[in-house]
Design an enzyme around this catalytic site. Structure first.
Site, PDB file in Angstrom:
ATOM      1  N   ASP A 120       0.835  -1.193   0.000  1.00 40.59           N
ATOM      2  CA  ASP A 120       0.000   0.000   0.000  1.00 40.59           C
ATOM      3  C   ASP A 120       0.880   1.256   0.000  1.00 40.59           C
ATOM      4  O   ASP A 120       1.799   1.373   0.813  1.00 40.59           O
ATOM      5  CB  ASP A 120      -0.923  -0.004   1.221  1.00 40.59           C
ATOM      6  CG  ASP A 120      -2.282   0.550   0.891  1.00 40.59           C
ATOM      7  OD1 ASP A 120      -2.362   1.763   0.648  1.00 40.59           O
ATOM      8  OD2 ASP A 120      -3.255  -0.226   0.839  1.00 40.59           O
TER       9      ASP A 120
ATOM     10  N   SER B  69      -6.684   3.873  -1.985  1.00 38.71           N
ATOM     11  CA  SER B  69      -6.724   2.427  -1.744  1.00 38.71           C
ATOM     12  C   SER B  69      -8.040   1.804  -2.186  1.00 38.71           C
ATOM     13  O   SER B  69      -8.076   0.662  -2.636  1.00 38.71           O
ATOM     14  CB  SER B  69      -6.485   2.144  -0.261  1.00 38.71           C
ATOM     15  OG  SER B  69      -5.253   2.698   0.121  1.00 38.71           O
TER      16      SER B  69
ATOM     17  N   HIS C  93     -11.424  12.054  -0.430  1.00 36.52           N
ATOM     18  CA  HIS C  93     -12.650  11.756   0.334  1.00 36.52           C
ATOM     19  C   HIS C  93     -13.808  12.652  -0.061  1.00 36.52           C
ATOM     20  O   HIS C  93     -14.977  12.269   0.072  1.00 36.52           O
ATOM     21  CB  HIS C  93     -12.392  11.946   1.835  1.00 36.52           C
ATOM     22  CG  HIS C  93     -11.455  10.932   2.405  1.00 36.52           C
ATOM     23  ND1 HIS C  93     -11.888   9.744   2.960  1.00 36.52           N
ATOM     24  CD2 HIS C  93     -10.105  10.914   2.480  1.00 36.52           C
ATOM     25  CE1 HIS C  93     -10.837   9.047   3.365  1.00 36.52           C
ATOM     26  NE2 HIS C  93      -9.740   9.728   3.081  1.00 36.52           N
TER      27      HIS C  93
ATOM     28  N   ASP D 241      -4.489  14.925   2.583  1.00 31.69           N
ATOM     29  CA  ASP D 241      -4.566  14.768   1.130  1.00 31.69           C
ATOM     30  C   ASP D 241      -4.206  16.077   0.424  1.00 31.69           C
ATOM     31  O   ASP D 241      -4.138  16.127  -0.803  1.00 31.69           O
ATOM     32  CB  ASP D 241      -5.974  14.336   0.708  1.00 31.69           C
ATOM     33  CG  ASP D 241      -6.336  12.981   1.312  1.00 31.69           C
ATOM     34  OD1 ASP D 241      -5.437  12.131   1.395  1.00 31.69           O
ATOM     35  OD2 ASP D 241      -7.499  12.792   1.714  1.00 31.69           O
TER      36      ASP D 241
ATOM     37  N   ARG E 141      -9.447  16.084  10.786  1.00 29.58           N
ATOM     38  CA  ARG E 141      -9.980  14.810  10.289  1.00 29.58           C
ATOM     39  C   ARG E 141      -9.487  13.576  11.039  1.00 29.58           C
ATOM     40  O   ARG E 141     -10.207  12.581  11.140  1.00 29.58           O
ATOM     41  CB  ARG E 141      -9.646  14.640   8.798  1.00 29.58           C
ATOM     42  CG  ARG E 141      -8.151  14.677   8.520  1.00 29.58           C
ATOM     43  CD  ARG E 141      -7.834  14.419   7.057  1.00 29.58           C
ATOM     44  NE  ARG E 141      -7.959  12.998   6.739  1.00 29.58           N
ATOM     45  CZ  ARG E 141      -7.770  12.510   5.518  1.00 29.58           C
ATOM     46  NH1 ARG E 141      -7.470  13.316   4.515  1.00 29.58           N
ATOM     47  NH2 ARG E 141      -7.860  11.215   5.303  1.00 29.58           N
TER      48      ARG E 141
ATOM     49  N   ARG F  38     -16.108   9.168  -0.472  1.00 33.62           N
ATOM     50  CA  ARG F  38     -15.361   7.944  -0.156  1.00 33.62           C
ATOM     51  C   ARG F  38     -15.921   7.340   1.121  1.00 33.62           C
ATOM     52  O   ARG F  38     -16.233   8.046   2.081  1.00 33.62           O
ATOM     53  CB  ARG F  38     -13.878   8.265  -0.009  1.00 33.62           C
ATOM     54  CG  ARG F  38     -13.050   7.064   0.388  1.00 33.62           C
ATOM     55  CD  ARG F  38     -11.590   7.313   0.148  1.00 33.62           C
ATOM     56  NE  ARG F  38     -10.758   6.608   1.116  1.00 33.62           N
ATOM     57  CZ  ARG F  38      -9.438   6.650   1.131  1.00 33.62           C
ATOM     58  NH1 ARG F  38      -8.783   7.371   0.242  1.00 33.62           N
ATOM     59  NH2 ARG F  38      -8.746   5.995   2.031  1.00 33.62           N
TER      60      ARG F  38
ATOM     61  N   ASP G   6     -14.742   4.778   3.470  1.00 32.89           N
ATOM     62  CA  ASP G   6     -14.160   4.156   4.662  1.00 32.89           C
ATOM     63  C   ASP G   6     -14.232   5.011   5.914  1.00 32.89           C
ATOM     64  O   ASP G   6     -14.483   4.495   7.004  1.00 32.89           O
ATOM     65  CB  ASP G   6     -12.721   3.682   4.397  1.00 32.89           C
ATOM     66  CG  ASP G   6     -11.791   4.797   3.929  1.00 32.89           C
ATOM     67  OD1 ASP G   6     -12.285   5.894   3.608  1.00 32.89           O
ATOM     68  OD2 ASP G   6     -10.572   4.555   3.873  1.00 32.89           O
ATOM     69  N   ARG G   7     -14.058   6.319   5.787  1.00 30.02           N
ATOM     70  CA  ARG G   7     -14.042   7.168   6.983  1.00 30.02           C
ATOM     71  C   ARG G   7     -15.406   7.793   7.290  1.00 30.02           C
ATOM     72  O   ARG G   7     -15.508   8.689   8.117  1.00 30.02           O
ATOM     73  CB  ARG G   7     -12.949   8.232   6.858  1.00 30.02           C
ATOM     74  CG  ARG G   7     -11.557   7.635   6.898  1.00 30.02           C
ATOM     75  CD  ARG G   7     -10.466   8.675   7.029  1.00 30.02           C
ATOM     76  NE  ARG G   7      -9.133   8.088   7.002  1.00 30.02           N
ATOM     77  CZ  ARG G   7      -8.509   7.578   8.063  1.00 30.02           C
ATOM     78  NH1 ARG G   7      -9.092   7.582   9.245  1.00 30.02           N
ATOM     79  NH2 ARG G   7      -7.304   7.054   7.942  1.00 30.02           N
TER      80      ARG G   7
ATOM     81  N   LYS H  56      -6.411  -2.018   6.581  1.00 27.69           N
ATOM     82  CA  LYS H  56      -6.497  -2.329   5.149  1.00 27.69           C
ATOM     83  C   LYS H  56      -7.200  -3.661   4.880  1.00 27.69           C
ATOM     84  O   LYS H  56      -7.206  -4.135   3.731  1.00 27.69           O
ATOM     85  CB  LYS H  56      -5.102  -2.360   4.510  1.00 27.69           C
ATOM     86  CG  LYS H  56      -4.385  -1.011   4.546  1.00 27.69           C
ATOM     87  CD  LYS H  56      -5.020   0.039   3.639  1.00 27.69           C
ATOM     88  CE  LYS H  56      -4.270   1.358   3.738  1.00 27.69           C
ATOM     89  NZ  LYS H  56      -4.827   2.405   2.851  1.00 27.69           N
TER      90      LYS H  56
ATOM     91  N   ASP I 147       1.763   3.359   3.109  1.00 30.45           N
ATOM     92  CA  ASP I 147       0.675   4.335   3.058  1.00 30.45           C
ATOM     93  C   ASP I 147       0.365   4.927   4.428  1.00 30.45           C
ATOM     94  O   ASP I 147       0.344   6.143   4.605  1.00 30.45           O
ATOM     95  CB  ASP I 147      -0.584   3.669   2.501  1.00 30.45           C
ATOM     96  CG  ASP I 147      -1.674   4.694   2.209  1.00 30.45           C
ATOM     97  OD1 ASP I 147      -1.354   5.733   1.601  1.00 30.45           O
ATOM     98  OD2 ASP I 147      -2.830   4.474   2.588  1.00 30.45           O
TER      99      ASP I 147
ATOM    100  N   HIS J 186       1.429   8.720   5.460  1.00 28.11           N
ATOM    101  CA  HIS J 186       0.439   9.769   5.749  1.00 28.11           C
ATOM    102  C   HIS J 186       0.804  10.605   6.981  1.00 28.11           C
ATOM    103  O   HIS J 186       0.283  11.699   7.150  1.00 28.11           O
ATOM    104  CB  HIS J 186      -0.938   9.147   5.977  1.00 28.11           C
ATOM    105  CG  HIS J 186      -1.714   8.915   4.724  1.00 28.11           C
ATOM    106  ND1 HIS J 186      -1.842   9.866   3.736  1.00 28.11           N
ATOM    107  CD2 HIS J 186      -2.417   7.834   4.291  1.00 28.11           C
ATOM    108  CE1 HIS J 186      -2.593   9.375   2.751  1.00 28.11           C
ATOM    109  NE2 HIS J 186      -2.942   8.146   3.063  1.00 28.11           N
TER     110      HIS J 186
ATOM    111  N   ASP K 192      -1.135  -0.250  -4.804  1.00 25.09           N
ATOM    112  CA  ASP K 192      -2.451   0.316  -5.151  1.00 25.09           C
ATOM    113  C   ASP K 192      -2.396   1.788  -5.534  1.00 25.09           C
ATOM    114  O   ASP K 192      -3.306   2.301  -6.167  1.00 25.09           O
ATOM    115  CB  ASP K 192      -3.436   0.103  -3.998  1.00 25.09           C
ATOM    116  CG  ASP K 192      -2.943   0.699  -2.680  1.00 25.09           C
ATOM    117  OD1 ASP K 192      -1.749   1.063  -2.579  1.00 25.09           O
ATOM    118  OD2 ASP K 192      -3.750   0.792  -1.731  1.00 25.09           O
ATOM    119  N   HIS K 193      -1.339   2.490  -5.119  1.00 25.88           N
ATOM    120  CA  HIS K 193      -1.147   3.910  -5.432  1.00 25.88           C
ATOM    121  C   HIS K 193       0.179   4.317  -4.810  1.00 25.88           C
ATOM    122  O   HIS K 193       0.766   3.572  -4.035  1.00 25.88           O
ATOM    123  CB  HIS K 193      -2.290   4.789  -4.868  1.00 25.88           C
ATOM    124  CG  HIS K 193      -2.490   4.647  -3.391  1.00 25.88           C
ATOM    125  ND1 HIS K 193      -1.629   5.213  -2.460  1.00 25.88           N
ATOM    126  CD2 HIS K 193      -3.422   3.983  -2.664  1.00 25.88           C
ATOM    127  CE1 HIS K 193      -2.038   4.905  -1.242  1.00 25.88           C
ATOM    128  NE2 HIS K 193      -3.112   4.151  -1.341  1.00 25.88           N
TER     129      HIS K 193
ATOM    130  N   HIS L  35      -1.284  10.947  -0.988  1.00 28.63           N
ATOM    131  CA  HIS L  35      -0.934  10.024  -2.067  1.00 28.63           C
ATOM    132  C   HIS L  35      -0.269  10.839  -3.181  1.00 28.63           C
ATOM    133  O   HIS L  35      -0.206  12.062  -3.111  1.00 28.63           O
ATOM    134  CB  HIS L  35      -2.189   9.345  -2.611  1.00 28.63           C
ATOM    135  CG  HIS L  35      -2.896   8.507  -1.588  1.00 28.63           C
ATOM    136  ND1 HIS L  35      -4.159   7.989  -1.782  1.00 28.63           N
ATOM    137  CD2 HIS L  35      -2.519   8.107  -0.357  1.00 28.63           C
ATOM    138  CE1 HIS L  35      -4.521   7.301  -0.710  1.00 28.63           C
ATOM    139  NE2 HIS L  35      -3.551   7.355   0.161  1.00 28.63           N
TER     140      HIS L  35
END
Length: 559
Positions: free
Chosen positions: A28, A81, A140, A171, A206, A286, A288-289, A361, A430, A434, A471-472, A501
């Site tokens: 990741d 991701s 996001h 981000d 965040r 997005r 996930d969060r 993940k 990842d 971050h 993945d990125h 990213h």
């Protein structure tokens, strides 16, 4: 199981044998960038990944992992991701969250759907609350989408609007939150001129407020609940711009970790708590969060923290954040319908599958890989293992994370010979990238490399095949750069750390004793992206991919 009327039988590949064990390793946040001291992958001791790159050039290449290659609107959109694993698993490129929202806003369809009709019923007597990440990062959420939604909602009858802002700095560049809040305040002032009572009501950083994921730390969500819903926070302020500026001056403060704050009127009363009869939209696209706050807003039966009160509201997400849980039950934009994923095909064709990662993940190698679908396609054929992530600390404190534990589970699954596919995600590059901590990210990259070695050694023992990809990008470039690629400096002459990213391509390597002679990467798919990996992996399992999949990256040449 599966779609009605779809043939699930894959054709055998004419030149590739079946029944080899294939290890599918996703690093990741592991992109490819120029070597310098801010490229943590280059700085780190990574002998395993180095040997894949240098040992067999025809079995190593780069693929695209951002922008249109993963279904995002433009080439300026960083991969992430979720879309990365969607593409890796689906084998085709689907329009993703941001693109779907853009098109629904541009066409006005968003205001005609069931979700908007549902929240609209609160406009007459209640307040419309918008909660989400305030930034133009495009991972996001996006500021321009919030601006369009504010305009559209007011034109469709919202008379009283409150915005609950989460500052980014992850981000996008740390410190950019002030400009975003100023822009939003400007827009709200224009709405007030038109007779709409529109204000910012609460906020916070965040990573500290509201936007936790995978049930890692419910205290983060509780801080958000207290501020957004109850109007309670340690900082009560009259003005959001001043609040963000002031809170950024605290020791060790950053946009990501600002404490929660609430905007109050001249009498010290919160201007926008969420109460019975209100409508709430979480405007991140997005998933996930947003899942955890969505549970708190939607579930009557909820025990993760004391909500104090549970207002009777009309709640909708920008999208549905969990298709399996049907959460939230109301949403403004329908998600991409990803069908016939490679995982489902392989299971139908007798490929026993093992998938593993740590909590942060785990959803990526299961839910997102399988087309935003929870659970097993066939519990007899699959086993998914989640290793609990460290909680209550930032990931740079323990940069090795659970890489070794994930690799050991994968090794054991490979050596058991019960599975033909063993799939893992190694999150280190990842999650530590971050944090912006360069030294810790170097340690993280080495830990991931060590984990890859453990897995490849097991593949060696069973005569199997490996596919190592990412993945990125993230860890390969940790500094903000000017147009000529030189590091940007802040007012104090310090380098500006990049926590987001990147737009870099990612590597893919194939090999192992089970790889048939003559297999190499093709030269005629120069723009190959993550979606091409699915057909490639199907080939390595001895099958031809369905005809509408993105083309395979490999060919078999007769020696």
């Amino acid at each position: 199981m599966g779609s009605p009327g779809v043939s699930w039988k894959l054709a055998d590949h004419p030149k590739l044998p079946k029944d080899k064990i294939v290890a599918m390793v996703v690093l990741d946040g592991w992109g490819e960038a120029n070597p310098d001291q801010y490229n943590c992958i280059y700085v780190a001791d990574t002998p395993t990944m180095d040997s894949l790159k240098l040992g067999a050039p025809e079995k190593w290449r780069l693929v695209r992992a951002h922008g249109t290659a993963v279904g995002l609107p433009t080439e300026d959109d960083m991969g992430n991701s979720e879309v990365g694993h969607n593409a890796l698993g689906a084998g085709r490129i689907f329009a993703q969250g941001a693109k779907l929202v853009d098109s629904a806003l541009a066409s006005g369809k968003i205001y005609e759907g069931e979700g908007f009709e549902y929240i609209k019923e609160s406009f007459e007597i209640g307040t419309l609350h918008l909660i989400g990440l305030l930034s133009d990062g495009g991972v996001h959420s996006r500021l321009d989408q919030l601006q369009l939604l504010l305009k559209g909602a007011s034109e469709h009858g919202a008379k009283r609007i409150r915005v609950h802002i989460l500052t980014d700095g992850r981000d996008v560049l740390d410190g950019s939150s002030v400009g975003f809040v100023e822009t939003l305040e400007n827009d709200l002032a224009k709405l007030r001129e038109k007779g709409v009572d529109a204000q910012i009501a609460s906020g916070g950083g965040r990573m500290h407020v509201t936007m936790d994921r995978y049930e890692n730390d419910w205290d983060v969500v509780k801080r958000g609940w207290d501020a957004h819903v109850l109007g309670e926070a340690p900082y009560k302020v009259r003005n959001a711009v001043e609040a963000v500026k002031k809170l950024r001056q605290e020791p060790n403060a950053s946009d990501q970790y600002l404490p929660p704050f609430v905007i109050v009127d001249e009498n010290g009363k919160p201007v926008g708590p969420i109460v019975d009869g209100d409508a709430v939209v979480t405007f991140n696209f997005r998933a996930d969060r947003m899942v955890m706050i969505a549970k708190a807003l939607e579930y009557e039966d909820f025990d993760k923290f004391d909500r104090v009160r549970f207002p009777k509201i009309r709640y909708a997400g920008m999208l549905q954040y969990d298709g399996e849980l049907k959460l939230p039950s109301q949403y403004l934009v329908s998600p991409p319908e990803i069908d016939r994923t490679s995982g489902e095909y392989l299971v139908h064709n007798g490929v026993h599958t093992f998938a593993c990662s740590e909590t942060v993940k785990f959803g990526h190698v299961t839910f997102f890989w399988n087309g935003n679908r929870s659970g097993y396609f066939d519990p007899q054929m699959e086993e998914y293992v989640e290793i609990p992530s460290d909680s209550g600390i930032t990931f740079n404190v323990q940069p090795k994370m659970k890489a070794v534990e994930i690799a050991e589970k994968a090794r054991d699954a490979i050596l058991s010979r019960k599975f033909q596919q063993v799939r893992v995600n190694l999150p280190n590059g990842d999650m530590v990238g971050h944090t912006g901590d360069i030294e810790a990210t170097v340690v993280a990259c080495k830990a991931a490399d060590d984990a890859v070695k453990l897995i490849l050694d097991a593949i060696e023992q069973v005569g199997g095949i490996y596919v190592v990809t990412a993945d990125h990008g993230n860890a390969e470039d940790m500094v903000k750069r000017n147009k000529s690629g030189k590091p940007l400096l802040d007012k104090k002459g310090q380098i500006q750390i990049l926590t987001s990213h990147t737009l870099q391509p990612v590597p893919i390597a194939i090999g192992g004793p089970g790889l048939a002679p003559g297999v190499r990467f093709r030269n005629d798919v120069p723009d190959g992206g993550l979606a091409n990996v699915a057909a490639t992996v199907m080939n390595l399992h001895g099958f031809e991919a369905p005809s509408d999949y993105e083309p395979t990256l490999i060919e078999v040449v007769d020696n």
